[in-house]
Design an enzyme around this catalytic site. Structure first.
Site, mmCIF file in Angstrom:
data_model
loop_
_atom_site.group_PDB
_atom_site.id
_atom_site.type_symbol
_atom_site.label_atom_id
_atom_site.label_comp_id
_atom_site.label_asym_id
_atom_site.label_seq_id
_atom_site.Cartn_x
_atom_site.Cartn_y
_atom_site.Cartn_z
ATOM 1 N N LYS A 132 -11.876 1.206 5.753
ATOM 2 C CA LYS A 132 -12.241 0.366 4.614
ATOM 3 C C LYS A 132 -13.354 -0.617 4.984
ATOM 4 C CE LYS A 132 -8.831 2.677 2.853
ATOM 5 N NZ LYS A 132 -7.471 2.156 2.807
ATOM 6 N N ASP A 168 -0.721 -5.916 8.119
ATOM 7 C CA ASP A 168 -1.793 -5.037 7.657
ATOM 8 C C ASP A 168 -2.879 -5.944 7.068
ATOM 9 O OD1 ASP A 168 -3.507 -3.341 6.255
ATOM 10 O OD2 ASP A 168 -1.888 -2.038 5.528
ATOM 11 N N TYR A 199 0.832 -1.193 0.000
ATOM 12 C CA TYR A 199 0.000 0.000 0.000
ATOM 13 C C TYR A 199 0.874 1.253 0.000
ATOM 14 C CZ TYR A 199 -3.309 3.536 1.435
ATOM 15 O OH TYR A 199 -4.064 4.670 1.501
HETATM 16 C C1 LIG Z 1 -6.223 2.643 3.192
HETATM 17 C C2 LIG Z 1 -5.151 1.741 3.627
HETATM 18 C C3 LIG Z 1 -4.211 2.145 4.593
HETATM 19 C C4 LIG Z 1 -4.212 3.540 5.193
HETATM 20 O O1 LIG Z 1 -5.351 3.760 5.960
HETATM 21 P P1 LIG Z 1 -6.079 5.193 6.092
HETATM 22 O O2 LIG Z 1 -7.265 4.870 6.944
HETATM 23 O O3 LIG Z 1 -6.416 5.642 4.699
HETATM 24 O O4 LIG Z 1 -5.107 6.114 6.731
HETATM 25 C C5 LIG Z 1 -3.254 1.244 4.979
HETATM 26 N N1 LIG Z 1 -3.184 0.006 4.439
HETATM 27 C C6 LIG Z 1 -4.055 -0.409 3.496
HETATM 28 C C7 LIG Z 1 -3.929 -1.795 2.948
HETATM 29 C C8 LIG Z 1 -5.070 0.440 3.062
HETATM 30 O O5 LIG Z 1 -5.925 0.015 2.119
#
Ligand SMILES: *Cc1c(COP(=O)(O)O)cnc(C)c1O
Length: 367
Positions: free
Chosen positions: A192, A167, A96
């Protein structure tokens, strides 16, 4: 709450006020920066009842202590801040982009040494572990949907004394529970799938390591990177329907991935939930569903841009994980190009709309 529930019950039941007569079913939005002295809580940087409920629910789902942050990137920053100056972090060569930027900023300032690895190459990751201070992982990489051997990597990191952080934004605890695989920390962009409605920005870290949780909590208090109470409320409210949203999103994604793979305009489909995908065996060994994200390659940037302009039901926008289907050409960001993201790659976050309407939109947009 009973403690032997399935996760799709836990996501509904966890993090509610005590069931006493007359109490509300939901923790209210408590807009208070300050609290009367003499109690457990003094100030909102320590947390809030609304955020506590979100954390209780997420912690129950992941099997650890959850800490919420003002964004996913704030959660990543909090992990980076636990590293001593000069520490070395093993990071995926492709992941990401916002997280890449955070690691690179720390490296450019000389605070961190980065060891980039191909996440699909288990031996390469294992070889990079000795002397490392952190192993950063994605449950499936963004945007290529490469799948690491998470269990092996987290176990090896643990025995080498290297903390690992996964993550798991693309998987959520309903598909994957990294702490059970040996990860030290799970990170989420709750913006998300967890919140699920593209209306709240927040992040989270979850760990079963009490000392690390206490350290992160103290750091978060000093920095003030707590989410707002409205965001915490929206995230928990959204999370209640996570199981049914994911059922629909995965059913749509599995069928659309098959159809995309046979479409003459599409070169390659990346969807580890598909039996034909090179990552399928690894994916099926760890994830309890086929997944909500698809990436597919059109011949070039022009074809991909045209596709994004032509979609009507599907929205052309960045981000992912909401009830609405979103597409974007990732390589329009220059950082993605340097990471080797193909020019014609479309990242597709599959929503909960009607399958045939989605397919009709894709078919007309592909021309
Ligand atoms: C969106 C995202 C992030 C960052 O998160 P935010 O809430 O936009 O700060 C980190 N890792 C992944 C895989 C993401 O899709």
């Amino acid at each position: 709450m009973r403690d032997n529930l399935h996760l799709d019950s836990t996501v509904v039941a966890a993090g509610r006020p005590d069931p006493v007569a007359g109490a509300p079913l939901n923790t209210p939005i408590v807009p208070a920066s300050s609290y009367h002295s003499g109690g457990e809580r003094n100030y909102q940087r320590e947390g809030s009842p609304t955020t506590d409920s979100f954390e209780a629910a997420l912690g129950a789902l992941e099997g650890g202590i959850a800490l919420a942050y003002s964004a996913g990137t704030a959660a990543v920053s909090a992990m980076i801040a636990t590293l001593a100056p000069g520490a070395s972090a093993v990071v995926p060569a492709s992941m990401y982009w916002g997280v890449v930027e955070l690691f690179h900023a720390a490296a450019d300032e000389g605070r961190l040494k980065l060891v980039p690895v191909e996440l699909a190459d288990t031996d390469a990751v294992l070889a990079a572990l000795p002397g490392a201070d952190l192993l950063w992982l994605e449950s499936e990489t963004n945007p290529m949907l490469t799948v690491p051997e998470l269990g092996r990597l987290c176990a090896a990191a643990r025995s080498a004394g290297v903390p690992s952080c996964v993550d798991s934004t693309f998987t959520t605890p309903l598909l994957l529970r990294p702490l059970e695989l040996g990860a030290t920390v799970v990170m989420h962009s709750a913006t998300k799938f967890l919140a699920g409605h593209s209306d709240a920005l927040l992040g989270a870290l979850v760990t079963a390591d009490d000392a690390l949780a206490a350290r992160l909590r103290a750091d978060r208090y000093r920095v003030g990177s707590v989410p707002g109470v409205l965001e915490s409320y929206l995230a928990l409210r959204g999370m209640r329907t996570l199981a049914v949203r994911l059922d629909r999103q995965q059913a749509n994604a599995a069928e659309l991935a098959d159809r995309l793979a046979t479409h003459p305009a599409v070169r390659t489909v990346h969807y580890p939930g598909r039996v034909a995908d090179p990552m399928h065996e690894r994916w099926a060994a760890m994830a309890s569903g086929p997944g909500m994200m698809i990436s597919f390659e059109l011949p070039d940037a022009a074809a991909a841009d045209q596709f994004c302009e032509r979609v009507e039901l599907i929205t052309h926008a960045t981000s992912l994980g909401g009830v609405e289907s979103l597409v974007e050409r990732r390589a329009r960001y220059t950082g993605e190009v340097t990471m080797g993201t193909p020019d014609g790659l479309i990242r597709f976050s599959v929503g909960i709309e009607n399958l045939e309407d989605l397919w009709a939109d894709i078919a007309q947009a592909l021309g």
